[in-house]
Design a protein around this motif. Structure first.
Motif, PDB file in Angstrom:
ATOM      1  N   GLU A  66       0.384  -1.286   0.075  1.00 57.68           N
ATOM      2  CA  GLU A  66       0.365  -0.119   0.305  1.00 57.68           C
ATOM      3  C   GLU A  66       0.878   1.172  -0.107  1.00 57.68           C
ATOM      4  O   GLU A  66       0.310   2.119  -1.012  1.00 57.68           O
ATOM      5  CB  GLU A  66      -0.752  -0.096   1.191  1.00 57.68           C
ATOM      6  N   GLN A  67       1.841   1.521   1.115  1.00 63.54           N
ATOM      7  CA  GLN A  67       2.700   2.451   0.705  1.00 63.54           C
ATOM      8  C   GLN A  67       3.512   2.803  -0.619  1.00 63.54           C
ATOM      9  O   GLN A  67       3.629   3.709  -0.805  1.00 63.54           O
ATOM     10  CB  GLN A  67       3.925   2.151   2.169  1.00 63.54           C
ATOM     11  N   LYS A  69       2.037   1.573  -3.429  1.00 62.92           N
ATOM     12  CA  LYS A  69       1.002   2.057  -3.732  1.00 62.92           C
ATOM     13  C   LYS A  69       0.890   3.448  -4.237  1.00 62.92           C
ATOM     14  O   LYS A  69       0.433   4.180  -5.111  1.00 62.92           O
ATOM     15  CB  LYS A  69      -0.341   1.390  -4.045  1.00 62.92           C
ATOM     16  N   HIS A  70       1.143   4.494  -2.843  1.00 66.62           N
ATOM     17  CA  HIS A  70       1.103   6.014  -3.403  1.00 66.62           C
ATOM     18  C   HIS A  70       2.161   6.590  -3.228  1.00 66.62           C
ATOM     19  O   HIS A  70       2.268   8.170  -3.347  1.00 66.62           O
ATOM     20  CB  HIS A  70       0.024   6.096  -1.301  1.00 66.62           C
ATOM     21  N   ASN A  71       2.977   6.018  -3.989  1.00 65.39           N
ATOM     22  CA  ASN A  71       4.124   6.149  -3.933  1.00 65.39           C
ATOM     23  C   ASN A  71       4.725   7.034  -5.866  1.00 65.39           C
ATOM     24  O   ASN A  71       4.208   6.333  -6.566  1.00 65.39           O
ATOM     25  CB  ASN A  71       6.094   4.905  -4.141  1.00 65.39           C
ATOM     26  N   LYS A  75       2.969   5.079  -9.804  1.00 62.91           N
ATOM     27  CA  LYS A  75       2.049   5.223 -10.022  1.00 62.91           C
ATOM     28  C   LYS A  75       2.183   4.376 -10.973  1.00 62.91           C
ATOM     29  O   LYS A  75       0.544   3.968 -11.791  1.00 62.91           O
ATOM     30  CB  LYS A  75       2.164   6.383 -10.830  1.00 62.91           C
ATOM     31  N   SER A  78      -0.185   1.059 -11.410  1.00 69.04           N
ATOM     32  CA  SER A  78      -1.080   0.120 -11.197  1.00 69.04           C
ATOM     33  C   SER A  78      -2.182  -0.825 -11.496  1.00 69.04           C
ATOM     34  O   SER A  78      -3.300  -1.468 -10.628  1.00 69.04           O
ATOM     35  CB  SER A  78      -2.270   1.938 -11.768  1.00 69.04           C
ATOM     36  N   GLU A  85      -4.793  -5.869  -4.856  1.00 70.26           N
ATOM     37  CA  GLU A  85      -6.145  -5.302  -4.228  1.00 70.26           C
ATOM     38  C   GLU A  85      -7.030  -6.412  -3.866  1.00 70.26           C
ATOM     39  O   GLU A  85      -7.470  -6.476  -3.013  1.00 70.26           O
ATOM     40  CB  GLU A  85      -6.064  -4.343  -4.360  1.00 70.26           C
TER      41      GLU A  85
END
Length: 128
Positions: A66-67, A69-71, A75, A78, A85
């Motif tokens: 999850e960390q 994923k937000h970097n 991106k 995806s 997920e």
């Protein structure tokens, strides 16, 4: 129990990823993500299980993913995160039974290496 968990992960990964023809494609995406990590991303530290074989560390793996994923550098991956997920949702009932997981904050590249090892072992255990 470790074999059971690995079989669950493999089955969930296959059912959660109908557009991916094999686990090797998932590993290829992770390898590309690993290669995309540059010096700029070395500041990103992720809680990484000390022992990737520990069944108590599945939620830690998901939290680290999850960390990632937000970097901003990840991106473009995806599709990988969408599939992951689905895997996470499939295993959610089993995560409540987890115990303590020993971790250490490591670079994103080190986390991705552990994640690749985790997927390889799950894949091998499913074939046995």
């Amino acid at each position: 129990m470790k074999t059971h968990l690995c079989l669950l992960l493999l089955a969930a990964g296959i059912s959660a990823a109908p557009h991916m023809s094999s686990m090797s494609e998932l590993l290829t995406l992770l390898q590309q993500m690993w290669e995309s990590m540059t010096k700029d991303n070395l500041a990103l530290r992720i809680e990484t299980p000390d022992n990737i074989d520990d069944v108590n560390c599945v939620s830690t793996i998901f939290e680290g993913t999850e960390q990632l994923k937000h970097n901003p550098a990840t991106k473009k991956f995806s599709v990988f995160f969408q599939k992951f997920e689905r895997l996470k949702q499939f295993l959610a009932p089993n995560l409540a039974k987890e115990g303590k997981c020993d971790t250490e904050r490591k670079t994103a590249r080190m986390f991705i290496e552990k994640l690749m090892t985790f997927i390889r072992k799950a894949s091998k255990n499913a074939r046995v």
